[in-house]
Write a protein that holds these residues in place. Sequence first.
Motif, mmCIF file in Angstrom:
data_model
loop_
_atom_site.group_PDB
_atom_site.id
_atom_site.type_symbol
_atom_site.label_atom_id
_atom_site.label_comp_id
_atom_site.label_asym_id
_atom_site.label_seq_id
_atom_site.Cartn_x
_atom_site.Cartn_y
_atom_site.Cartn_z
ATOM 1 N N ALA A 319 -12.373 39.631 -56.252
ATOM 2 C CA ALA A 319 -11.361 40.394 -56.980
ATOM 3 C C ALA A 319 -11.097 41.747 -56.327
ATOM 4 C CB ALA A 319 -11.807 40.592 -58.429
ATOM 5 N N SER A 320 -12.072 42.270 -55.590
ATOM 6 C CA SER A 320 -11.939 43.621 -55.047
ATOM 7 C C SER A 320 -11.361 43.662 -53.638
ATOM 8 C CB SER A 320 -13.314 44.308 -55.028
ATOM 9 O OG SER A 320 -13.884 44.357 -56.315
ATOM 10 N N THR A 321 -11.467 42.580 -52.888
ATOM 11 C CA THR A 321 -11.081 42.615 -51.484
ATOM 12 C C THR A 321 -9.577 42.367 -51.303
ATOM 13 O OG1 THR A 321 -11.737 41.852 -49.293
ATOM 14 C CG2 THR A 321 -11.419 40.156 -50.991
ATOM 15 N N ALA A 322 -9.123 42.479 -50.038
ATOM 16 C CA ALA A 322 -7.700 42.277 -49.717
ATOM 17 C C ALA A 322 -7.282 40.841 -50.005
ATOM 18 C CB ALA A 322 -7.456 42.617 -48.252
ATOM 19 N N LYS A 323 -6.025 40.651 -50.368
ATOM 20 C CA LYS A 323 -5.521 39.333 -50.764
ATOM 21 C C LYS A 323 -4.411 38.862 -49.817
ATOM 22 C CE LYS A 323 -7.896 39.460 -54.676
ATOM 23 N NZ LYS A 323 -8.495 40.778 -54.486
ATOM 24 N N SER A 324 -4.397 37.568 -49.582
ATOM 25 C CA SER A 324 -3.302 36.949 -48.838
ATOM 26 C C SER A 324 -3.257 35.462 -49.148
ATOM 27 C CB SER A 324 -3.472 37.141 -47.337
ATOM 28 O OG SER A 324 -2.521 36.353 -46.629
ATOM 29 N N GLU A 392 7.693 28.281 -37.547
ATOM 30 C CA GLU A 392 6.836 29.418 -37.886
ATOM 31 C C GLU A 392 6.440 29.314 -39.359
ATOM 32 O OE1 GLU A 392 8.396 33.234 -36.859
ATOM 33 O OE2 GLU A 392 8.723 32.692 -34.734
ATOM 34 N N TYR A 393 5.251 28.787 -39.586
ATOM 35 C CA TYR A 393 4.752 28.635 -40.947
ATOM 36 C C TYR A 393 3.959 29.863 -41.405
ATOM 37 C CZ TYR A 393 5.515 23.631 -39.874
ATOM 38 O OH TYR A 393 6.046 22.428 -39.508
ATOM 39 N N TYR A 394 3.100 30.307 -40.523
ATOM 40 C CA TYR A 394 2.144 31.351 -40.910
ATOM 41 C C TYR A 394 2.768 32.736 -40.771
ATOM 42 C CZ TYR A 394 -2.173 34.143 -40.851
ATOM 43 O OH TYR A 394 -3.141 35.080 -41.113
ATOM 44 N N GLN A 395 2.872 33.437 -41.892
ATOM 45 C CA GLN A 395 3.409 34.792 -41.917
ATOM 46 C C GLN A 395 2.356 35.729 -42.494
ATOM 47 O OE1 GLN A 395 6.275 35.580 -40.579
ATOM 48 N NE2 GLN A 395 6.927 33.466 -40.172
ATOM 49 N N PRO A 396 1.518 36.313 -41.652
ATOM 50 C CA PRO A 396 0.452 37.185 -42.158
ATOM 51 C C PRO A 396 1.008 38.344 -42.974
ATOM 52 C CG PRO A 396 0.159 36.703 -39.825
ATOM 53 C CD PRO A 396 1.522 36.218 -40.194
ATOM 54 N N VAL A 397 0.257 38.746 -43.969
ATOM 55 C CA VAL A 397 0.677 39.867 -44.820
ATOM 56 C C VAL A 397 0.083 41.164 -44.265
ATOM 57 C CG1 VAL A 397 0.788 38.382 -46.851
ATOM 58 C CG2 VAL A 397 -1.329 39.612 -46.357
ATOM 59 N N PRO A 398 0.671 42.298 -44.579
ATOM 60 C CA PRO A 398 0.151 43.583 -44.060
ATOM 61 C C PRO A 398 -1.032 44.089 -44.874
ATOM 62 C CG PRO A 398 2.126 43.970 -45.347
ATOM 63 C CD PRO A 398 1.944 42.476 -45.299
ATOM 64 N N ARG A 399 -2.067 43.233 -44.991
ATOM 65 C CA ARG A 399 -3.267 43.614 -45.735
ATOM 66 C C ARG A 399 -4.494 43.065 -45.032
ATOM 67 N NH1 ARG A 399 0.345 42.276 -49.768
ATOM 68 N NH2 ARG A 399 -0.407 40.120 -49.955
ATOM 69 N N GLU A 402 -5.338 40.589 -41.675
ATOM 70 C CA GLU A 402 -4.047 40.015 -41.298
ATOM 71 C C GLU A 402 -3.093 41.058 -40.727
ATOM 72 O OE1 GLU A 402 -3.385 35.807 -43.403
ATOM 73 O OE2 GLU A 402 -2.523 37.481 -44.494
ATOM 74 N N ILE A 403 -3.361 42.328 -40.930
ATOM 75 C CA ILE A 403 -2.556 43.366 -40.276
ATOM 76 C C ILE A 403 -2.637 43.183 -38.764
ATOM 77 C CG2 ILE A 403 -2.369 45.852 -39.840
ATOM 78 C CD1 ILE A 403 -3.405 46.322 -42.673
ATOM 79 N N LYS A 404 -3.869 43.005 -38.236
ATOM 80 C CA LYS A 404 -4.059 42.810 -36.801
ATOM 81 C C LYS A 404 -3.503 41.459 -36.349
ATOM 82 C CE LYS A 404 -6.244 46.657 -35.957
ATOM 83 N NZ LYS A 404 -5.599 47.707 -35.104
ATOM 84 N N LEU A 405 -3.739 40.424 -37.172
ATOM 85 C CA LEU A 405 -3.218 39.107 -36.819
ATOM 86 C C LEU A 405 -1.695 39.117 -36.737
ATOM 87 C CD1 LEU A 405 -5.487 36.786 -39.007
ATOM 88 C CD2 LEU A 405 -5.650 37.204 -36.541
ATOM 89 N N LYS A 406 -1.057 39.825 -37.641
ATOM 90 C CA LYS A 406 0.409 39.900 -37.646
ATOM 91 C C LYS A 406 0.925 40.590 -36.382
ATOM 92 C CE LYS A 406 4.340 41.639 -40.323
ATOM 93 N NZ LYS A 406 5.145 40.437 -40.011
#
Length: 425
Positions: A319-324, A392-399, A402-406
């Motif tokens: 519940a506390s960590t980043a979500k995607s 292009e299926y995978y769209q990383p979120v800015p959280r 996934e910020i680095k992956l994006k």
Amino acid sequence: MRPLELDDMVGQRRLLAEGSALRRAIESGHVHSMILWGPPGCGKTTLALLLARYSDAEFRAISAVLSGLPEVRKVLAEAEHRFAEGRRTVLFVDEVHRFNKVQQDAFLPHIERGTILFVGATTENPSFELNSALLSRCRVHVLEAVSPEDIEHALRLALADSTRGLGDRDVRASDACLSQIARAADGDVRRALTLLEIAAELAAGEGGEITEATLLQVLADRTRRFDKGGEQFYDQISALHKSVRSSNPDAALYWLARMLDGGCDPIYLARRLTRMAVEDIGLADPRALQMATDAWDAYDRLGSPEGELALAQLTLYLASTAKSNAAYTAYKMAQRDVAEHGTQDVPLHLRNAPTRLMKSLGYGKDYQYDHDAEDGVALGQTGFPDAMGEREYYQPVPRGLEIKLKEKLDRLRSARARAQGRGDS
């Protein structure tokens, strides 16, 4: 202590308010077949009895747990005979959701002819548990769990009533004790009256005073309402999942504790929490999946109650960590393409060529070995079937991670599009 008049009903103020449609129908004696949906001890049986009384009808009750089709047919035949004599029957079917389709269908012609006023009681969602044919002939009324304040009122009535209650036993209880019983009853008036009766019997040897010490014995093993296979179960796991998704660790921990308290299988909760780790946290924090499997393994090793702390710790982290949900969404998109495009051939350059014949047929031809390419990525070749083109299926979120992956994927996708002559993506 069962109410004999509508005004004596405890709770259900919305449903039985002055001027409400159901109250007007009952008071006029023109009632309809209905399904009463509500938790245990909220007044379903009482309301059915009042329907019969106000309609001047015979009251018959059967339980779907104890009755089979032969008994149902016998009761319906009696109702037919009674109807021919000009008298109606209120047929109350407790736990109606436990009847199968054939048993439920047996009531339909009698409801249509008006032979019976059918009143089905259920603690389960009628939309899922009852036949559409039966639902279409009945009106569904939703009853609510009785509030602690209303239950306290019922307890005071029981203490004061010397005819039907405990008034002739000289039993006394403070407001604080009655409030404790009302809260322990968890919305169930019947349960509250049972607890009061047990407390009164224990208090008989203590001068008739129900004390905190008395309640300590009576309420020691109380449990909350929880149906492992019913709607409450699914409502609560939904609340747990959505609290994790909403990054509300306190609410998530509450629902976890509620389900464990109600007897939910901890392994089921471990499995659902693992699902949350991959569906709602995903690659924003890949550690979540590892923590989920570790917590599951810890419970397997420790058992209850020690292992439950591992599930609580996992719940707080999720519940506390980043979500995607980017990975979850990407997978769903890929599944849709598989279903839509059918069996597409693997491009020749991606095929394995272990034999000379396969090589002569072009298997593996023009494949670019990524490790030999600049930056370790061969940008000029596609990974999809020729008829589909790039996707292009995978769209990383800015959280989270996934910020680095994006950042990396945006650069690669743009470079790949230019190398394949598709322009800037």
